[in-house]
Design an enzyme around this catalytic site. Structure first.
Site, short mmCIF file in Angstrom:
data_model
loop_
_atom_site.label_atom_id
_atom_site.label_comp_id
_atom_site.label_asym_id
_atom_site.label_seq_id
_atom_site.Cartn_x
_atom_site.Cartn_y
_atom_site.Cartn_z
N ASN A 9 0.88 -1.18 0.00
CA ASN A 9 0.00 0.00 0.00
C ASN A 9 0.91 1.23 0.00
O ASN A 9 1.53 1.54 1.01
CB ASN A 9 -0.88 -0.04 1.26
CG ASN A 9 -1.74 1.18 1.42
OD1 ASN A 9 -1.78 2.04 0.53
ND2 ASN A 9 -2.42 1.28 2.54
N LYS A 11 0.11 4.25 -0.21
CA LYS A 11 -0.53 5.42 0.44
C LYS A 11 -0.27 6.68 -0.41
O LYS A 11 -0.18 6.59 -1.62
CB LYS A 11 -0.03 5.55 1.88
CG LYS A 11 -0.21 4.24 2.66
CD LYS A 11 0.04 4.36 4.13
CE LYS A 11 -0.15 2.99 4.79
NZ LYS A 11 0.02 3.01 6.22
N HIS A 97 -9.26 0.73 5.03
CA HIS A 97 -7.98 0.98 5.71
C HIS A 97 -8.21 1.90 6.91
O HIS A 97 -9.03 2.82 6.86
CB HIS A 97 -6.97 1.60 4.74
CG HIS A 97 -5.60 1.60 5.31
ND1 HIS A 97 -5.17 2.56 6.19
CD2 HIS A 97 -4.57 0.73 5.18
CE1 HIS A 97 -3.93 2.27 6.57
NE2 HIS A 97 -3.55 1.17 5.97
N GLU A 99 -6.64 4.32 8.01
CA GLU A 99 -6.49 5.76 7.74
C GLU A 99 -7.74 6.33 7.09
O GLU A 99 -8.10 7.49 7.31
CB GLU A 99 -5.24 5.99 6.86
CG GLU A 99 -3.96 5.77 7.69
CD GLU A 99 -2.79 5.20 6.93
OE1 GLU A 99 -2.78 5.28 5.69
OE2 GLU A 99 -1.87 4.65 7.58
N GLU A 169 -5.20 -5.42 10.48
CA GLU A 169 -4.17 -4.40 10.71
C GLU A 169 -4.44 -3.71 12.05
O GLU A 169 -5.21 -2.75 12.11
CB GLU A 169 -4.20 -3.36 9.60
CG GLU A 169 -3.93 -3.95 8.23
CD GLU A 169 -3.38 -2.89 7.29
OE1 GLU A 169 -2.25 -3.03 6.85
OE2 GLU A 169 -4.10 -1.90 7.04
N GLY A 175 2.56 1.87 10.88
CA GLY A 175 3.48 3.00 10.74
C GLY A 175 4.16 3.38 12.05
O GLY A 175 4.78 4.43 12.13
N SER A 215 3.66 -2.47 10.32
CA SER A 215 5.11 -2.52 10.52
C SER A 215 5.72 -3.87 10.16
O SER A 215 6.65 -4.33 10.83
CB SER A 215 5.47 -2.10 11.95
OG SER A 215 5.02 -0.78 12.19
#
Ligand code: PGA
Length: 253
Positions: A9, A11, A97, A99, A169, A175, A215
Site C-alpha cells: 500500500n 498510500k 484501511h 487511515e 491491521e 506505521g 510494521s
C-alpha cells in the site's frame, strides 16, 4: 488452496516518476523468481494507477486501488467509482484501511456499501480492519474486529467471499514500528477464520486469505508469515523500497 498475497500500500507516496521507477524495479527484481502460490499486489495513488498498470503488465505484479466511492457515477467531486477502476483494467481495491476510517470518517455502514459496489463490478476487495491500542489494552480487540467484519461483510452471500481478501491491521502497529508478535497475529487470524466459519462454513473460511498489516518488514516477515493462519501481508512503509518489498515477498516462500 488459498493464495498467499503480499500487497504494498503506497498510500500518498510516490509521484509519477517515482511510481514508475518503483514498479519497474519490482518487475525486474521479481522476473526470475518463481513464486509459489503467491500473488504480489501494489496499490499506487489514483493518478498513478494507469502508469503503474502499464509498467507491470505481463509481470507477476498486480495493481489495486487504495479506495473508491460507492456510487456508480454522479456529482461526487474528487471521487472515483468502481467502474472507473475496472475500465482501466484493475481487478482489486483496498477498502476499510484504518487511515480511511480515522481521517475520512469511513464507518462500517459506508464500507458495507463500498464493498457491495466493488463486488458488483467484479472487483476483488482487500478489506482492512483492526483494533485501536485502547481496544487491545481493554481486551476488546476480538469484539472490535468481529463487529468490523460482521457489520461490513456478513450480509454478503457465500459466493461473494471468493472476491474477498481480509487484512488484519492492528491500528497501534501501523506505521509505528511496533508489530504484533507472530503469536498475536496468529491468535487473531485464527479467531477471524473461526467467526467466518461459524457464519458461513469451514470450507469457505479455509479458502479466505487473511493478511497481516502493521510494521511488517524484511526482518520480521518470515516469522509472522510462518504462522498457519497468516496468508501474507499488507505492507506500508516497507513497500516503498523495492529491495525491502522483494525481501518480504521472499519471506513467504
Ligand atoms: P506500515 O503500514 O507497514 O507502514 O505499518 C501498513 C498499512 O497501513 O497497510
Amino acid at each position: 488452496m488459498r493464495s498467499k498475497i503480499v500487497a504494498g500500500n503506497w498510500k500518498m507516496n510516490n509521484d509519477a516518476n517515482a511510481s514508475k521507477t518503483l514498479a519497474n524495479e519490482l518487475v525486474a527484481g521479481l522476473k526470475d523468481k518463481s513464486l509459489q502460490n503467491t500473488r504480489v499486489v501494489v496499490a499506487p495513488t489514483f493518478v498513478n494507477l494507469t502508469a503503474v498498470h502499464e509498467v507491470v503488465s505481463g509481470s507477476v505484479v498486480e495493481v489495486a486501488a487504495q479506495n473508491m466511492h460507492q456510487a456508480k457515477s454522479g456529482a461526487f467531486t474528487g471521487e472515483i467509482s468502481a467502474e472507473m477502476l475496472t475500465s482501466i483494467g484493475l481487478k482489486s481495491v483496498i477498502l476499510g484501511h484504518s487511515e480511511r476510517r480515522e481521517y475520512f470518517g469511513e464507518t462500517d455502514a459506508l464500507l458495507a456499501e463500498k464493498v457491495t459496489a466493488a463486488l458488483a463490478n467484479g472487483l476483488e476487495v482487500i478489506f482492512c480492519f483492526g483494533e485501536l491500542l485502547e481496544d487491545r489494552k481493554s481486551e476488546n480487540h476480538f469484539a472490535v474486529v468481529e463487529s468490523q467484519i460482521s457489520n461490513a461483510l456478513f450480509s454478503l452471500d457465500a459466493g461473494a467471499w471468493k472476491q474477498l481478501v481480509l487484512a488484519y491491521e492492528p491500528v497501534w502497529a501501523i506505521g509505528t514500528g511496533e508489530t504484533a508478535t507472530a503469536d498475536q497475529a496468529q491468535e487473531m487470524h485464527a479467531f477471524i477464520r473461526k467467526i467466518v466459519a461459524d457464519k458461513y462454513d469451514a470450507a469457505l473460511a479455509e479458502e479466505v486469505s487473511i493478511l497481516y498489516g502493521g510494521s511488517c518488514k524484511p526482518g520480521n516477515a518470515k516469522e509472522i508469515f510462518s504462522k498457519e493462519d497468516v496468508d501474507g501481508g499488507l505492507i506500508g512503509g516497507a513497500a516503498l523500497q523495492a529491495a525491502d518489498f522483494i525481501a518480504i515477498i521472499e519471506a513467504i516462500q
